[in-house]
Design a protein around this motif. Sequence first.
Motif, PDB file in Angstrom:
ATOM      1  N   ALA A 298       0.828  -1.205   0.000  1.00 20.26           N
ATOM      2  CA  ALA A 298       0.000   0.000   0.000  1.00 20.26           C
ATOM      3  C   ALA A 298       0.865   1.258   0.000  1.00 20.26           C
ATOM      4  N   ARG A 299       1.976   1.249   0.744  1.00 19.86           N
ATOM      5  CA  ARG A 299       2.872   2.407   0.794  1.00 19.86           C
ATOM      6  C   ARG A 299       3.475   2.696  -0.577  1.00 19.86           C
ATOM      7  N   VAL A 300       3.853   1.645  -1.304  1.00 20.84           N
ATOM      8  CA  VAL A 300       4.408   1.814  -2.648  1.00 20.84           C
ATOM      9  C   VAL A 300       3.402   2.505  -3.550  1.00 20.84           C
ATOM     10  N   HIS A 301       2.145   2.096  -3.482  1.00 19.43           N
ATOM     11  CA  HIS A 301       1.116   2.702  -4.326  1.00 19.43           C
ATOM     12  C   HIS A 301       0.704   4.085  -3.820  1.00 19.43           C
ATOM     13  N   GLN A 302       0.663   4.272  -2.505  1.00 16.56           N
ATOM     14  CA  GLN A 302       0.261   5.555  -1.923  1.00 16.56           C
ATOM     15  C   GLN A 302       1.197   6.680  -2.372  1.00 16.56           C
ATOM     16  N   TYR A 303       2.497   6.408  -2.343  1.00 17.21           N
ATOM     17  CA  TYR A 303       3.478   7.453  -2.626  1.00 17.21           C
ATOM     18  C   TYR A 303       4.123   7.347  -4.006  1.00 17.21           C
ATOM     19  N   GLY A 304       3.775   6.315  -4.775  1.00 15.31           N
ATOM     20  CA  GLY A 304       4.355   6.167  -6.107  1.00 15.31           C
ATOM     21  C   GLY A 304       5.826   5.826  -6.063  1.00 15.31           C
ATOM     22  N   LEU A 305       6.178   4.795  -5.326  1.00 16.79           N
ATOM     23  CA  LEU A 305       7.573   4.396  -5.158  1.00 16.79           C
ATOM     24  C   LEU A 305       7.981   3.333  -6.183  1.00 16.79           C
ATOM     25  N   ARG A 306       9.259   2.993  -6.164  1.00 20.70           N
ATOM     26  CA  ARG A 306       9.791   1.931  -7.010  1.00 20.70           C
ATOM     27  C   ARG A 306       9.818   0.646  -6.183  1.00 20.70           C
ATOM     28  N   ASP A 307       9.387  -0.471  -6.796  1.00 19.60           N
ATOM     29  CA  ASP A 307       9.352  -1.755  -6.086  1.00 19.60           C
ATOM     30  C   ASP A 307       9.500  -2.883  -7.083  1.00 19.60           C
ATOM     31  N   ARG A 308       9.854  -4.048  -6.568  1.00 19.07           N
ATOM     32  CA  ARG A 308       9.979  -5.235  -7.418  1.00 19.07           C
ATOM     33  C   ARG A 308       8.595  -5.795  -7.729  1.00 19.07           C
ATOM     34  N   ILE A 309       8.412  -6.222  -8.965  1.00 22.38           N
ATOM     35  CA  ILE A 309       7.144  -6.815  -9.381  1.00 22.38           C
ATOM     36  C   ILE A 309       6.996  -8.202  -8.773  1.00 22.38           C
ATOM     37  N   ALA A 310       8.081  -8.965  -8.774  1.00 25.62           N
ATOM     38  CA  ALA A 310       8.116 -10.294  -8.153  1.00 25.62           C
ATOM     39  C   ALA A 310       9.359 -10.347  -7.276  1.00 25.62           C
ATOM     40  N   ALA A 311       9.474 -11.383  -6.449  1.00 24.11           N
ATOM     41  CA  ALA A 311      10.565 -11.478  -5.481  1.00 24.11           C
ATOM     42  C   ALA A 311      11.938 -11.319  -6.127  1.00 24.11           C
ATOM     43  N   ARG A 312      12.186 -12.026  -7.187  1.00 21.90           N
ATOM     44  CA  ARG A 312      13.477 -11.915  -7.872  1.00 21.90           C
ATOM     45  C   ARG A 312      13.318 -11.342  -9.274  1.00 21.90           C
ATOM     46  N   GLY A 313      12.207 -10.693  -9.494  1.00 17.00           N
ATOM     47  CA  GLY A 313      11.885 -10.165 -10.810  1.00 17.00           C
ATOM     48  C   GLY A 313      12.345  -8.734 -10.997  1.00 17.00           C
ATOM     49  N   PRO A 314      11.930  -8.136 -12.101  1.00 16.98           N
ATOM     50  CA  PRO A 314      12.320  -6.755 -12.378  1.00 16.98           C
ATOM     51  C   PRO A 314      11.586  -5.778 -11.458  1.00 16.98           C
ATOM     52  N   SER A 315      12.134  -4.578 -11.330  1.00 19.37           N
ATOM     53  CA  SER A 315      11.466  -3.557 -10.519  1.00 19.37           C
ATOM     54  C   SER A 315      10.771  -2.573 -11.450  1.00 19.37           C
ATOM     55  N   ALA A 316       9.782  -1.893 -10.896  1.00 21.24           N
ATOM     56  CA  ALA A 316       9.007  -0.945 -11.679  1.00 21.24           C
ATOM     57  C   ALA A 316       8.708   0.277 -10.831  1.00 21.24           C
ATOM     58  N   GLN A 317       8.528   1.402 -11.503  1.00 19.61           N
ATOM     59  CA  GLN A 317       8.113   2.628 -10.843  1.00 19.61           C
ATOM     60  C   GLN A 317       6.587   2.679 -10.892  1.00 19.61           C
ATOM     61  N   TYR A 318       5.955   2.701  -9.737  1.00 20.23           N
ATOM     62  CA  TYR A 318       4.498   2.727  -9.665  1.00 20.23           C
ATOM     63  C   TYR A 318       4.002   4.170  -9.622  1.00 20.23           C
ATOM     64  N   GLU A 319       2.833   4.391 -10.185  1.00 17.10           N
ATOM     65  CA  GLU A 319       2.184   5.693 -10.122  1.00 17.10           C
ATOM     66  C   GLU A 319       1.597   5.887  -8.725  1.00 17.10           C
ATOM     67  N   ALA A 320       1.536   7.128  -8.275  1.00 20.69           N
ATOM     68  CA  ALA A 320       0.942   7.422  -6.961  1.00 20.69           C
ATOM     69  C   ALA A 320      -0.577   7.306  -7.063  1.00 20.69           C
ATOM     70  N   ARG A 321      -1.135   6.444  -6.223  1.00 19.20           N
ATOM     71  CA  ARG A 321      -2.585   6.278  -6.122  1.00 19.20           C
ATOM     72  C   ARG A 321      -2.919   6.335  -4.641  1.00 19.20           C
ATOM     73  N   GLU A 322      -3.599   7.370  -4.222  1.00 17.21           N
ATOM     74  CA  GLU A 322      -3.838   7.631  -2.806  1.00 17.21           C
ATOM     75  C   GLU A 322      -4.882   6.661  -2.252  1.00 17.21           C
ATOM     76  N   LEU A 323      -4.407   5.607  -1.586  1.00 22.10           N
ATOM     77  CA  LEU A 323      -5.312   4.621  -1.000  1.00 22.10           C
ATOM     78  C   LEU A 323      -5.973   5.157   0.256  1.00 22.10           C
ATOM     79  N   LEU A 324      -5.209   5.843   1.080  1.00 16.19           N
ATOM     80  CA  LEU A 324      -5.737   6.407   2.314  1.00 16.19           C
ATOM     81  C   LEU A 324      -5.668   7.921   2.239  1.00 16.19           C
ATOM     82  N   GLY A 325      -6.748   8.567   2.560  1.00 16.05           N
ATOM     83  CA  GLY A 325      -6.791  10.024   2.550  1.00 16.05           C
ATOM     84  C   GLY A 325      -8.042  10.489   3.269  1.00 16.05           C
ATOM     85  N   PHE A 326      -8.048  11.735   3.638  1.00 12.89           N
ATOM     86  CA  PHE A 326      -9.132  12.296   4.430  1.00 12.89           C
ATOM     87  C   PHE A 326      -9.866  13.309   3.572  1.00 12.89           C
TER      88      PHE A 326
END
Length: 151
Positions: free
Chosen positions: A105-133
């Motif tokens: 959720a943090r990766v998607h909330q802030y648009g961070l870079r993360d691995r797609i699979a455990a030993r797979g390639p990494s990707a830059q995710y777009e910011a999608r605000e899951l939690l907000g007021f």
Amino acid sequence: MTDLNALEDWAGPLLRKIEPAGRAKLARTLAQQLRKGQQERIKAQRNADGTLYTARRPHKLRDKKGRVKAKAKMFQKLRTASYLKAQGDAKGLAVGFTGRIARIARVHQYGLRDRIAARGPSAQYEARELLGFTVEDQEALKDLVLAHLDL
């Protein structure tokens, strides 16, 4: 985004007059209401400011010959109560994700870079605000506090 301090300044003196058991019950109710609002917003695929989530990257619709994948909405499981936790006690309330799901959720909330699979390639995710007021959340919480105090 609304100012949480303004809500706290408004509700703080009222809540201090309630016994701790009553505050805990109200906090649980408020947390559940806030979670419900977050779930509805995630289901509608909207950020807290009302804008739509950035669309997914295009993917292969045909995996095997004759098979067409249905286009699923993002975060279907993530918005369920088993992943989106709501807690409340006499000191406060919290709505959020825990454990492994919190990292996702943090990766998607802030648009961070993360691995797609455990030993797979990494990707830059777009910011999608899951939690907000939202303003609607603030109004719903005010109404619940007033209803609890019978004002």
